[in-house]
Design a protein around this motif. Structure first.
Motif, short mmCIF file in Angstrom:
data_model
loop_
_atom_site.label_atom_id
_atom_site.label_comp_id
_atom_site.label_asym_id
_atom_site.label_seq_id
_atom_site.Cartn_x
_atom_site.Cartn_y
_atom_site.Cartn_z
N LEU A 182 1.21 -1.49 0.22
CA LEU A 182 0.02 -0.35 -0.06
C LEU A 182 0.59 1.27 0.01
O LEU A 182 0.63 2.63 -0.72
CB LEU A 182 -0.92 -0.48 1.14
CG LEU A 182 -2.67 -1.56 0.92
CD1 LEU A 182 -2.89 -1.56 2.56
CD2 LEU A 182 -3.06 0.21 -0.14
N VAL A 183 1.32 1.36 0.72
CA VAL A 183 2.88 2.49 0.49
C VAL A 183 3.57 2.53 -1.12
O VAL A 183 3.56 3.76 -1.15
CB VAL A 183 3.93 2.43 1.87
CG1 VAL A 183 4.94 3.04 1.69
CG2 VAL A 183 3.91 2.24 2.89
N HIS A 184 3.75 1.58 -1.37
CA HIS A 184 4.28 1.54 -3.21
C HIS A 184 3.20 1.88 -4.27
O HIS A 184 3.54 2.59 -4.51
CB HIS A 184 5.08 0.03 -3.39
CG HIS A 184 5.83 -0.09 -2.83
ND1 HIS A 184 6.73 -1.87 -2.73
CD2 HIS A 184 7.18 -0.13 -1.31
CE1 HIS A 184 7.32 -1.81 -1.94
NE2 HIS A 184 7.74 -0.75 -1.58
N ASP A 185 1.72 1.75 -3.63
CA ASP A 185 0.62 1.77 -4.12
C ASP A 185 0.41 3.63 -3.82
O ASP A 185 0.01 4.20 -5.33
CB ASP A 185 -0.61 1.23 -3.72
CG ASP A 185 -0.99 -0.17 -3.96
OD1 ASP A 185 -0.25 -0.79 -5.38
OD2 ASP A 185 -1.54 -0.77 -3.11
N LEU A 221 11.23 1.55 -5.88
CA LEU A 221 12.10 1.31 -7.31
C LEU A 221 13.09 0.77 -7.76
O LEU A 221 13.82 0.08 -9.03
CB LEU A 221 13.02 2.67 -7.43
CG LEU A 221 12.41 3.43 -7.24
CD1 LEU A 221 13.06 5.19 -6.97
CD2 LEU A 221 11.76 4.28 -8.18
N THR A 222 13.78 -0.12 -6.39
CA THR A 222 14.38 -2.35 -6.66
C THR A 222 14.23 -2.89 -7.13
O THR A 222 14.16 -3.44 -8.35
CB THR A 222 14.95 -2.35 -5.62
OG1 THR A 222 15.49 -0.43 -5.11
CG2 THR A 222 16.39 -3.52 -5.85
N ARG A 223 12.60 -3.15 -7.09
CA ARG A 223 11.55 -3.86 -7.84
C ARG A 223 11.46 -3.76 -8.70
O ARG A 223 11.30 -4.68 -9.86
CB ARG A 223 10.46 -4.10 -6.73
CG ARG A 223 10.80 -4.52 -5.08
CD ARG A 223 9.36 -4.44 -4.42
NE ARG A 223 9.46 -5.50 -2.82
CZ ARG A 223 9.75 -6.49 -2.94
NH1 ARG A 223 9.47 -7.18 -3.20
NH2 ARG A 223 9.39 -6.68 -1.76
N LEU A 224 10.94 -2.41 -9.39
CA LEU A 224 10.44 -2.09 -10.52
C LEU A 224 11.70 -2.47 -11.94
O LEU A 224 11.17 -2.75 -12.99
CB LEU A 224 9.88 -0.33 -10.37
CG LEU A 224 8.60 -0.22 -10.05
CD1 LEU A 224 8.85 1.59 -10.22
CD2 LEU A 224 7.53 -1.69 -11.03
N SER A 225 12.71 -1.79 -10.71
CA SER A 225 13.99 -2.24 -11.71
C SER A 225 14.62 -3.43 -12.68
O SER A 225 14.93 -3.43 -13.55
CB SER A 225 15.55 -1.02 -11.25
OG SER A 225 15.83 -2.70 -9.80
N THR A 226 14.05 -4.51 -11.62
CA THR A 226 13.96 -5.46 -11.40
C THR A 226 13.17 -6.68 -13.17
O THR A 226 13.08 -7.02 -14.17
CB THR A 226 13.87 -6.68 -10.70
OG1 THR A 226 12.54 -6.81 -10.76
CG2 THR A 226 14.71 -6.37 -9.44
N LEU A 227 12.05 -5.70 -13.19
CA LEU A 227 11.11 -6.12 -14.62
C LEU A 227 11.87 -5.37 -15.74
O LEU A 227 10.72 -5.87 -16.72
CB LEU A 227 9.78 -5.44 -14.39
CG LEU A 227 8.80 -5.99 -13.13
CD1 LEU A 227 8.23 -5.44 -12.65
CD2 LEU A 227 8.91 -7.11 -12.75
N ALA A 228 12.44 -4.23 -15.10
CA ALA A 228 12.84 -4.03 -16.93
C ALA A 228 13.79 -4.13 -17.68
O ALA A 228 12.94 -4.70 -18.90
CB ALA A 228 13.26 -2.90 -16.52
#
Length: 240
Positions: A182-185, A221-228
């Motif tokens: 939820l904080v990420h949301d 940001l770290t989690r999203l970068s792994t999806l890139a």
């Protein structure tokens, strides 16, 4: 077992006792399933005496609802110190503490319970949402929030509410994961809005500048970068 002479309570003291007893029962079962007889028994008084202090179950329920609403609104209070991500995470921890402690009561509070359509109940629920909204705005340090920021914050408050209600139905996702999500949301909603509006971009950039790399927003940001790499490897869809 209680022994000796029972102390006679004053009117307000007895009312508060009954509200507390009702709230405790509503925390474990839906208010629709709790009878006046049960409330009277738990309070150690007769059924007619309950009606002496409250005209009916509806009025007692609304009084209990008011106390629950006040407590829930208080869970959003947080000192204006430190990175925003960590503050929001602590708020979500206290919010889910309440949800877990008052499961059926929380559901009734948010869904209206026996007071569905009641202007009193609706006003209480709106008061909780407004208190949460004002607290988040204060944490963002914005005196006159623009329309897009108001939309983001109110949408996030609504999302936290609906997520908690869904989580109560089976608790299939670990609570700590949902609190972080939820904080990420919140960050994601703000970032999307920032992509469309310069004023929102300024708010988001200011917040991110104060965030540590190992904080909740840095984690996102770290989690999203792994999806890139995975996203870039997907071939574009051909248009018909």
């Amino acid at each position: 077992m209680t022994t000796g002479v029972r102390r006679r309570m004053g009117v307000e003291e007895r009312r508060q006792q009954l509200i507390g007893v009702a709230l405790e029962l509503f925390s474990h079962r839906s208010p629709d399933e709790v009878s006046i007889d049960e409330i009277a028994a738990a309070a150690g008084i007769s059924r007619p005496l309950v009606y002496h202090y409250f005209p009916g179950k509806q009025s007692l329920y609304e009084a209990a609802l008011g106390r629950a609403a006040t407590e829930l609104a208080g869970r959003f209070l947080e000192p204006l110190e430190g990175p925003l991500g960590a503050r929001l995470l602590r708020v979500m921890g206290r919010f889910f503490d309440f949800v877990e402690e008052h499961g059926p009561g929380f559901s009734a509070l948010m869904r209206g319970g026996p007071s569905v359509g009641s202007s009193t109940a609706n006003a209480m629920i709106d008061g909780v949402r407004q208190a949460a909204y004002e607290q988040i705005i204060s944490h963002l340090g914005v005196q006159d929030p623009p329309a897009r920021l108001e939309l983001v914050v109110r949408s996030w408050v609504s999302l936290a509410e609906s997520t908690a209600l869904i989580w109560l139905d089976g608790r299939r996702i670990p609570r700590s994961e949902l609190e972080t999500q939820l904080v990420h949301d919140f960050a994601a909603l703000a970032a999307v809005s920032a992509a469309y509006n310069q004023e929102m971009a300024g708010v988001v950039l200011r917040v991110l500048a104060e965030e540590p790399v190992d904080g909740p927003f840095g984690d996102l940001l770290t989690r999203l970068s792994t999806l890139a790499p995975s996203v870039s490897a997907v071939p574009p869809q051909r248009r018909p």
